[in-house]
Design a protein around this motif. Sequence first.
Motif, mmCIF file in Angstrom:
data_model
loop_
_atom_site.group_PDB
_atom_site.id
_atom_site.type_symbol
_atom_site.label_atom_id
_atom_site.label_comp_id
_atom_site.label_asym_id
_atom_site.label_seq_id
_atom_site.Cartn_x
_atom_site.Cartn_y
_atom_site.Cartn_z
ATOM 1 N N THR A 14 0.865 -1.175 0.000
ATOM 2 C CA THR A 14 0.000 0.000 0.000
ATOM 3 C C THR A 14 0.902 1.225 0.000
ATOM 4 O O THR A 14 1.819 1.329 0.817
ATOM 5 N N GLU A 15 0.654 2.135 -0.936
ATOM 6 C CA GLU A 15 1.390 3.396 -0.955
ATOM 7 C C GLU A 15 0.585 4.409 -0.156
ATOM 8 O O GLU A 15 -0.579 4.675 -0.461
ATOM 9 N N ILE A 16 1.199 4.947 0.879
ATOM 10 C CA ILE A 16 0.580 5.965 1.715
ATOM 11 C C ILE A 16 1.231 7.300 1.373
ATOM 12 O O ILE A 16 2.462 7.417 1.406
ATOM 13 N N THR A 17 0.423 8.300 1.042
ATOM 14 C CA THR A 17 0.926 9.646 0.826
ATOM 15 C C THR A 17 0.464 10.507 1.983
ATOM 16 O O THR A 17 -0.734 10.626 2.238
ATOM 17 N N PHE A 18 1.422 11.050 2.708
ATOM 18 C CA PHE A 18 1.176 11.916 3.851
ATOM 19 C C PHE A 18 1.133 13.349 3.318
ATOM 20 O O PHE A 18 2.087 13.791 2.675
ATOM 21 N N ALA B 236 14.200 11.123 7.094
ATOM 22 C CA ALA B 236 14.212 10.024 6.116
ATOM 23 C C ALA B 236 13.089 10.184 5.092
ATOM 24 O O ALA B 236 13.255 9.829 3.926
ATOM 25 N N HIS B 237 11.955 10.719 5.528
ATOM 26 C CA HIS B 237 10.810 10.940 4.635
ATOM 27 C C HIS B 237 10.290 12.358 4.866
ATOM 28 O O HIS B 237 9.302 12.578 5.554
ATOM 29 N N VAL C 271 7.841 12.712 8.153
ATOM 30 C CA VAL C 271 7.003 11.695 8.780
ATOM 31 C C VAL C 271 7.938 10.590 9.241
ATOM 32 O O VAL C 271 8.850 10.180 8.524
ATOM 33 N N VAL C 272 7.756 10.176 10.474
ATOM 34 C CA VAL C 272 8.606 9.141 11.055
ATOM 35 C C VAL C 272 7.730 8.068 11.672
ATOM 36 O O VAL C 272 6.603 8.327 12.088
ATOM 37 N N SER D 160 3.928 16.960 0.582
ATOM 38 C CA SER D 160 3.652 15.537 0.791
ATOM 39 C C SER D 160 4.900 14.697 0.635
ATOM 40 O O SER D 160 5.931 15.151 0.134
ATOM 41 N N VAL D 161 4.757 13.452 1.070
ATOM 42 C CA VAL D 161 5.753 12.415 0.816
ATOM 43 C C VAL D 161 4.993 11.093 0.750
ATOM 44 O O VAL D 161 4.019 10.893 1.470
ATOM 45 N N SER D 162 5.418 10.208 -0.145
ATOM 46 C CA SER D 162 4.788 8.886 -0.289
ATOM 47 C C SER D 162 5.728 7.803 0.204
ATOM 48 O O SER D 162 6.940 7.871 -0.036
ATOM 49 N N VAL D 163 5.145 6.826 0.878
ATOM 50 C CA VAL D 163 5.906 5.707 1.419
ATOM 51 C C VAL D 163 5.171 4.426 1.053
ATOM 52 O O VAL D 163 3.961 4.318 1.275
#
Length: 91
Positions: free
Chosen positions: A11-15, A39-40, A28-29, A51-54
């Motif tokens: 699952t790709e989560i975009t914060f 790191a993100h 986001v940690v 945003s950042v996607s993880v």
Amino acid sequence: MLERTRRKSTTEITFVLPADQPAGEVSVVGDFNDWQPGAHQLTARRDGMRSVSVTMLADSRVAFRYLAHGDHWFDDQDADDHDGTNGYLHT
């Protein structure tokens, strides 16, 4: 705000946060990056947000928080759960 894209085993989560709230750098940690600040890091988007996607394994529970400049920790109200310390996602 959280955006999710479900795939077969991930699952790709975009914060997503407003570009100026809070001011300064925000990352986001969580469990997914061993709580490593920076790191993100969220970056600017054209729509006035950042945003950042993880990508994470599907069907897991992940703890996370945001860390802003000046050691300011805060939660995402859109998290699936909160325990008073962390927010949680169910991927």
